[in-house]
Design a protein around this motif. Structure first.
Motif, short mmCIF file in Angstrom:
data_model
loop_
_atom_site.label_atom_id
_atom_site.label_comp_id
_atom_site.label_asym_id
_atom_site.label_seq_id
_atom_site.Cartn_x
_atom_site.Cartn_y
_atom_site.Cartn_z
N MET A 186 13.87 10.36 6.29
CA MET A 186 12.99 11.41 6.83
C MET A 186 13.66 12.78 6.64
N ILE A 239 13.22 13.74 3.01
CA ILE A 239 11.85 14.22 2.75
C ILE A 239 11.70 15.66 3.26
N PHE A 269 11.13 1.46 9.86
CA PHE A 269 11.92 1.96 11.00
C PHE A 269 12.32 0.82 11.95
N TYR A 306 1.40 11.71 2.60
CA TYR A 306 1.59 11.60 4.05
C TYR A 306 1.24 10.19 4.52
N VAL A 307 0.12 9.68 4.00
CA VAL A 307 -0.33 8.33 4.38
C VAL A 307 0.73 7.30 3.98
N PHE A 329 15.61 7.06 9.25
CA PHE A 329 15.79 8.42 9.78
C PHE A 329 16.41 9.31 8.69
N ASP A 361 3.91 7.63 6.11
CA ASP A 361 3.68 7.17 7.48
C ASP A 361 3.66 5.64 7.55
N LEU A 362 2.94 5.03 6.61
CA LEU A 362 2.87 3.56 6.57
C LEU A 362 4.27 2.96 6.39
N LYS A 413 0.83 -1.21 0.00
CA LYS A 413 0.00 0.00 0.00
C LYS A 413 0.86 1.25 0.00
N PHE A 472 2.57 16.51 2.41
CA PHE A 472 1.87 17.36 3.38
C PHE A 472 0.84 16.53 4.15
N PRO A 473 0.65 16.79 5.47
CA PRO A 473 -0.32 16.04 6.24
C PRO A 473 -1.72 16.08 5.62
N LEU A 474 -2.43 14.99 5.79
CA LEU A 474 -3.78 14.78 5.28
C LEU A 474 -3.82 14.51 3.77
N ALA A 524 7.24 4.38 6.96
CA ALA A 524 8.15 4.65 8.08
C ALA A 524 7.89 3.70 9.24
N GLU A 525 6.61 3.43 9.52
CA GLU A 525 6.27 2.54 10.64
C GLU A 525 6.85 1.14 10.44
N ILE A 526 6.82 0.68 9.20
CA ILE A 526 7.30 -0.69 8.94
C ILE A 526 8.83 -0.73 8.84
#
Lengths: 448, 410
Positions: free
Chosen positions: B358, B361, B347, B336-337, B355, B340-341, B271, B330-332, B343-345
């Motif tokens: 990031m 970006i 990291f 961004y989605v 890092f 975020d997805l 995704k 940009f957020p929203l 980075a969570e996986i």
């Protein structure tokens, strides 16, 4: 209560969408006249009033039932990760919410006349609404990821408001300077969220022991690094040492925006983050000491720079820096309630002072007329100044040498290195392109 | 109006009198191209709906269909935005070839086919620049080197894995325009038409997403190499004075980011990959197309000091701002989605590398905002000139709205 929280976040967001649609539909909205200004004003003011009512309802609920956390929904996710939309209602969020909405309402009303017939009237209110959304999200966020969204919305709207006046050279330059500092410090916040997930598998706020509000749960592993990341993020937003240099530059925007951003609300998001992460500082002596040192240095530099400023907005900006330093010291010493009271009183007073600043000249003129002579300085200049005082004076004039360090030393050095690579890149391109061209010229010459 | 046309011809660096003279009713060709792309987009959208986009129990992988839809929308944007001086048949044939190559790249999982498609797109890029001798030579030299590296790396047997990977990495860094290795990339953006650049950018983005085919055994070292080159590219963009050259550096770092994501062996990234590539194929070309539209009105785009075009071209300025924000995640927004997805996986597996990304970006976001602030704000001059056409503006707003809204319906 979930519905009230949804109203809180969605009322300004709905207003934002309506304003964007108006921008889209009306080609030259700035020339649309007074009626359009009125419509825009009501589009912003009504959601603020609705939100204020909502926060009052929430505050009654908190007083009666205590702090609570509300899981609204899940946004997106993958197999082992879900982005949760969680908001909290506690004393901290209620105080920040009430403070923000009261000041936002006041400034919204003030701006209606202050910016009347200004070409950027509608743009100001649009950015003001984005700021309002961001602020409410930060105040009521119950998870670090949601807080980051609000944090970034506040950041981008502040930067665009600093660059509000489109016809001068200074605002875009200063806006860029502020954005660079904001963006670099935001990395700290994002890294803190990622590290929290790494160590604890979530970043939800937990109800703190012996406290009235929710905060970030301090993990056993990675406490120091996460604490440092949070401190770094808070330092950038609150103009703490060593990032204090952006605050006078941020005064380029219109007076109402200076009042909400740099006098009242935006800079106090740093202390809000510190209050949310108070667990980290309570657990680590090193972090607590570092916080205290940063607070003292910020207050000292703010005070010294404040003494030598010769324009009212810069003076007020450094006044804010001094007070923020003191607030941080209070947090470091464990006086959280005092820090919260300090935030509220300082924000209210500073907003009033900044809003009054443009009419200060008129005030002086009136006083001079009443006195019959000008209000001249009565203190005589002392020619015999010690070397130490001269040194302190120079440091104060240079605003603690912070801007010199960041702009000239740090960024300047980096720029030299990168531009040398760029020259190399250019030379290779020129050599390859021209070498081929030279060969062709030689062949042509031979043929001739 | 005539004043604007004179401005066009005076200021456009890619103005090419011979091409315009040779062109055979380019406006008609342009309309034809937009119609074909729109029809393809509608067919793709219908296919998506029929194959169960809104059916949660459907087991079909809809990723390629969604990607194709975004790519087609992107090429419609490119065709609509291309200014009058680039509406030559040759230019539009190149754009059409880029569109076809992009769609085929999405559906292929073969290294040689992918390489062939990129090679074809590169040839059409070279052909479209045939009247600019210096750039043409640069493109030919780099093209020969890049594709020779790819072919040699494919010819080397699997037993010499390390050499194979080294050559592939070098070729990849060169074709994605990694700073300061690929000198052709900055020059291409400086001298070429923005429509052509945007089209080729989409092809590059999709080719970058196939990096796992060419570098199958990725390691932290390889990820580190990609990160360092991307970091240098982003820093070069942040300090660059020439806006289009700066954009080239930023685009290179984004391409390297896509290549990095595609190389990752972790589960649950599908995704994130889809969202990031979708944003890259729609928002990043939007930025360069807006640059082109602004350049055709005001001439050279310098980031040395604020230029102040907001009052003259408010629609262009707003479009540039929103495309820049979207491109920077940009957020929203969808970007961004995706970030975020991802980075969570990632990291939890490669903390330091993630890092670093990031930071990349954030540096790209700084370039994006700088380009808006310096190109659009800061001058009292106000020219009564022609702002962005309504059709272009509505299409751009539609794309922007799509990238924001879709983040809430995924």
């Amino acid at each position: 209560m979930n519905n009230v929280l949804i109203l809180l976040i969605f009322a300004p967001a709905f207003s934002l969408v309506l304003q964007l649609l108006r921008f889209f539909a009306i080609k030259n909205i700035s020339a649309a006249g007074v009626q359009a200004e009125k419509t825009t004003y009501y589009l912003v003011m009504l959601p603020i009033l609705a939100c204020l009512l909502g926060v009052l309802v929430l505050s009654i609920n908190v007083i009666l039932h205590g702090p609570s956390s509300h899981h609204i929904s899940n946004w997106f996710g993958s197999s082992d990760y879900n982005y949760k939309i969680i908001f909290v209602t506690d004393y901290l969020s209620i105080v920040y919410g009430l403070l923000s909405l009261t000041l936002l309402g006041t400034i919204c009303y003030f701006s209606k006349r202050y910016l009347h017939k200004d070409p950027g009237f509608h743009r100001f209110y649009l950015l003001f609404t984005i700021f309002c959304c961001g602020l409410l999200i930060v105040a009521f966020a119950g998870i670090l990821e949601i807080l980051i969204i609000g944090w970034e919305l506040v950041g981008i709207s502040s930067v665009l408001l600093i660059a509000f006046y489109t016809t001068r050279d200074g605002p875009p330059r200063n806006a860029l300077y502020v954005f660079i500092i904001y963006r670099c410090c935001d990395i700290g916040l994002i890294t803190a969220a990622l590290l929290l997930h790494y160590f604890t598998h979530h970043s939800n706020f937990e109800l703190l022991e012996n406290s009235y509000w929710y905060g970030i749960e301090a993990p056993h592993d990675g406490l120091l690094i996460i604490g440092l990341c949070l401190l770094f993020a808070a330092s950038g937003k609150a103009a703490l040492f060593p990032f204090s240099s952006w605050i006078p530059r941020a005064m380029e925007g219109p007076t109402p925006s200076s009042a909400i951003f740099y006098g009242a609300l935006s800079v106090h998001l740093g202390p809000l983050l510190l209050l949310r992460s108070i667990n980290f500082f309570a657990e680590s002596q090193l972090l607590m000491t570092l916080l205290l040192v940063i607070g003292v240095l910020t207050a000292l530099i703010g005070f010294l720079s404040w003494q030598v400023q010769n324009d009212i907005k810069s003076k007020l900006a450094y006044g804010s820096v001094t007070q923020l330093g003191i607030i941080v010291c209070e947090i470091a010493l464990g006086w959280e309630i005092l820090a919260l009271i300090h935030v509220v009183t300082h924000a209210s007073l500073r907003a009033l002072q900044i809003l009054r600043a443009p009419s200060l000249l008129q005030d002086y003129k009136l006083i001079n007329q009443m006195l019959g002579h000008s209000l001249a300085a009565t203190q005589e200049y002392d020619h015999k100044v010690s070397r130490f005082r001269q040194f302190i004076y120079r440091i104060s004039l240079e605003r603690g040498l912070l801007e010199t360090f960041w702009k000239d030393r740090f960024l300047g050095t980096l720029k030299i290195i990168i531009l040398s690579f760029d020259r190399l890149d250019n030379n290779i391109a020129a050599k390859l392109g021209n070498a081929a061209a030279d060969n062709k010229n030689t062949v042509k010459g031979d043929e001739a | 109006m005539s004043n604007v046309l004179i401005n066009h011809s005076l200021h456009s660096p890619s103005h090419d009198a011979i091409s315009i003279a040779n062109s055979n009713n380019p406006q008609q060709f342009r309309t034809w191209l937009i119609s074909v792309l729109s029809a393809a987009a509608i067919v793709m959208a219908c296919a998506l709906i029929s194959k169960g986009l809104f059916n949660e129990h459907s087991n079909l992988d809809l990723t390629p269909y969604l990607q194709s839809l975004v790519v087609l929308i992107s090429f419609i944007l490119i065709s609509v935005f291309s200014p009058s001086w680039s509406t030559t048949n040759r230019g539009f044939i190149s754009v059409l070839v880029f569109a076809i190559c992009s769609c085929l790249l999405i559906f292929t999982d073969n290294a040689l086919t992918s390489l062939g498609l990129v090679f074809l797109a590169y040839i059409f890029l070279v052909v479209s620049e045939k009247n600019k001798p210096v750039l043409l030579r640069l493109l030919i030299i780099y093209g020969v080197v890049i594709f020779a590296l790819f072919i040699v790396s494919n010819l080397i047997t699997a037993s010499q894995g390390a050499a194979f990977q080294g050559l592939s990495i070098a070729a990849y860094l060169l074709i994605l325009g990694g700073f300061p290795l690929a000198s052709w990339y900055g020059k291409l953006y400086e001298n070429s038409s923005t429509g052509i650049c945007a089209g080729f950018l989409v092809v590059q983005g999709l080719f970058a997403s196939k990096s796992a085919l060419f570098i199958p055994e990725s390691s932290s070292l390889i990820h580190g190499i990609f990160l360092i080159v991307a970091l240098l590219s982003s820093l070069a963009a942040a300090f660059q004075v020439n806006a289009k050259r700066g954009f080239a550096a930023m685009a290179a770092s984004q391409l390297l980011f896509i290549a990095f994501i595609a190389m990752l062996p972790f589960d649950g990234l599908a995704k994130a990959k889809l969202y990031i590539i979708a944003v890259f194929t729609l928002a990043t070309p939007g930025v360069i197309l807006t640059f082109g539209a602004l350049e055709s009105r005001v001439g050279h785009l310098s980031l040395f000091s604020p230029q102040g075009n907001y009052n003259s071209y408010p629609r262009l300025a707003n479009t540039l701002l929103f495309f820049s924000l979207l491109s920077a995640g940009f957020p929203l927004s969808l970007g961004y989605v995706g970030i975020d997805l991802l980075a969570e996986i990632v990291f939890s597996h490669e903390s330091l590398i993630m890092f670093g990304w990031m930071v990349v970006i954030s540096l790209n976001a700084i370039f994006s905002i700088r380009s808006f602030l310096y190109l659009c704000l800061g001058s009292p001059e106000h020219e009564e000139n022609i702002d962005m056409m309504t059709s272009k503006y509505y299409l751009a707003c539609g794309c922007i709205g799509f990238l924001f809204l879709i983040a809430f319906f995924i």
